[in-house]
Write an enzyme that holds these catalytic residues in place. Structure first.
Site, PDB file in Angstrom:
ATOM      1  N   ASP A 108      -7.853  -0.297   3.501  1.00  0.00           N
ATOM      2  CA  ASP A 108      -8.771   0.316   2.347  1.00  0.00           C
ATOM      3  C   ASP A 108      -9.894  -0.574   2.080  1.00  0.00           C
ATOM      4  O   ASP A 108     -11.057   0.068   1.748  1.00  0.00           O
ATOM      5  CB  ASP A 108      -7.877   0.810   1.463  1.00  0.00           C
ATOM      6  N   GLU A 118       4.743  -5.693  -0.146  1.00  0.00           N
ATOM      7  CA  GLU A 118       3.816  -4.924   0.780  1.00  0.00           C
ATOM      8  C   GLU A 118       2.917  -5.897   1.410  1.00  0.00           C
ATOM      9  O   GLU A 118       2.496  -5.702   2.696  1.00  0.00           O
ATOM     10  CB  GLU A 118       2.854  -4.202  -0.350  1.00  0.00           C
TER      11      GLU A 118
HETATM   12  C1  DGY Z   1      -3.965   4.142  -1.859  1.00  0.00           C
HETATM   13  O1  DGY Z   1      -3.851   5.469  -2.402  1.00  0.00           O
HETATM   14  O2  DGY Z   1      -4.197   3.224  -2.046  1.00  0.00           O
HETATM   15  C2  DGY Z   1      -3.911   4.433  -0.350  1.00  0.00           C
HETATM   16  O3  DGY Z   1      -3.794   3.427   0.507  1.00  0.00           O
HETATM   17  C3  DGY Z   1      -4.567   5.330   0.310  1.00  0.00           C
HETATM   18  O4  DGY Z   1      -3.980   5.733   1.699  1.00  0.00           O
END
Ligand code: DGY
Length: 429
Positions: free
Chosen positions: A164, A394
């Site tokens: 992201d 994570e």
């Molecule tokens: C988030 O909401 O951070 C997710 O990574 C979107 O997939």
């Protein structure tokens, strides 16, 4: 904790995050079924429950859209702990409320792994049932995320890349006009330290892209034409090229001759197209903004997925090895998600530096297949050391090894079980 204890904890994480056939990435932060998370999770389940592994992928495909797309999030039930939920996405493309774009298509590769490791005797039957769905998804990618036939795959949103907050998206994201968004309250920063998450300016633009696509009804042709963000991603491109090669093996095993020919065409187009991502100045594959024609200037962990995609020509491999060794001399744990010598690198912020277990797994697999077991082993050892030290986080700091983001994370547990755990390696030997 002993390796056996860690194996047990990893299994418990998967079973605790299991919602009855599909698995959430982690409680609180990510309370729904995420696309590529689920597929990696299947690899973890496969080490102790192969039937459950297939079920994970089958349930993901239950959310497939009529046009072939498999969404990045399936909202099977409402959960106020996550934003943006189904009402913000405003989609209507499939049988289950969902987000409006996809995520890296690792499913065909994992289905082939499940077939190869099968102990149930049912794998070919289950793969045959999934095959037309995989074909439809891959055809959707070739049609709507490479509409000009360039052989590279674009993402219409940073979230579609699965990575992201990568610096590669910064310029293209900054060009997105902030508009058509309602006042909103983020939920991610109530679960995780804001210093590890994207900034508000990023979120405003994430939501503006969603608004723009909602305006054209998530019609994939209109999205490709008008979306304010359309960037060719080496991550999705390489994962998809690999997935096409694996889908071809499945087509051959299932006797699907016509489909095999179609897939061969996709592979040829992508092998040639990948050259457009090569940045000669930094000797690496990078992102390419298809709206401006501008390449990015940083090396991300996706640059190292070229061998995983089968791109193992001498020049690429020599550059990969040199960058790998240079970066390994700068951080304690490989592979940082962004070049530690780049100005945008941040050791603990989401995708701007941290190490991810499933990325290490794919890079290592590519290196091992390309005849470089030493670097592959370095990645496996580092991943194991991070999990032994910091648990099933994570992601991890490449410098201190500290765990970050969400805790008790499903894909970290899955990658431990399928690859990083020394006991797995002992069993496999
Ligand atoms: C988030 O909401 O951070 C997710 O990574 C979107 O997939």
């Amino acid at each position: 904790m002993s390796h056996a204890d860690l194996d047990q904890t990893a299994k418990s994480i998967l079973t605790d995050n299991d919602q009855g056939g599909y698995t959430i990435p982690t409680k609180g932060l990510y309370p729904y079924q995420w696309n590529w998370d689920s597929v990696f999770v299947a690899l973890g389940f496969a080490t102790f429950d192969q039937d459950r592994a297939w079920r994970e992928i089958e349930m993901l495909f239950e959310g497939q859209w009529r046009d072939g797309m498999v969404p990045h999030i399936l909202f099977r039930k409402d959960d106020p702990s996550y934003f943006p939920g189904p009402s913000v996405w405003g989609t209507n493309g499939g049988p289950i409320p969902s987000s409006g774009h996809s995520q890296p298509p690792v499913a065909a590769s994992v289905v082939l792994d499940l077939v190869r490791g099968d102990r149930t005797g049912q794998a070919l039957e289950r793969a045959a049932a999934l095959f037309p769905k995989l074909m439809a998804w891959h055809r959707w990618y070739m049609t709507y995320r490479d509409p000009d036939g360039l052989g590279v795959i674009a993402v219409i949103h940073p979230w579609e890349s699965g990575r992201d907050n990568l610096p590669d998206w910064d310029d293209a994201l900054r060009a997105v006009e902030v508009r058509d968004i309602e006042p909103y309250e983020r939920k991610d920063t109530s679960h995780v330290d804001p210093a590890m998450r994207p900034h508000k300016e990023d979120y405003d633009r994430y939501l503006s892209i969603v608004a723009a696509c909602r305006k054209v009804g998530w019609d994939p042709a209109k999205v490709a034409e008008t979306c304010p963000f359309f960037v060719a991603d080496p991550g999705v491109t390489f994962i998809f090229l690999r997935a096409n090669r694996d889908l071809l093996v499945l087509a051959q095993q299932l006797g699907m001759g016509k489909e095999a020919d179609e897939i061969r065409g996709w592979i040829a187009r992508m092998e040639s197209g990948a050259k457009a991502l090569w940045n000669p100045d930094i000797q690496a594959h990078v992102a390419l903004d298809l709206r401006t024609g501008k390449q990015t200037d940083g090396i991300s962990c996706a640059s190292f997925l070229a061998p995983y995609a089968g791109l193992t020509d001498t020049a690429t491999m020599a550059a990969q090895r040199a960058h790998f060794d240079r970066m390994a001399s700068k951080v304690r744990y490989m592979m940082p998600s962004y070049d530690p010598e780049h100005g945008c690198y941040e050791a603990l912020r989401y995708w701007r530096g941290p190490v991810w277990a499933m990325i290490n797994y794919m890079i290592a697999r590519g290196f091992a297949e390309a005849g470089d077991p030493a670097r592959a082993e370095r990645l496996r050892n580092d991943t194991a050391a991070l999990i032994e030290t910091s648990g099933f986080a994570e992601y991890f700091s490449p410098e201190s090894g500290a765990g970050a983001g969400g805790g008790t994370f499903s894909w970290t547990a899955a990658i431990w079980l399928t690859w990083a755990s020394p006991s797995h390696v002992e069993q496999a030997a």
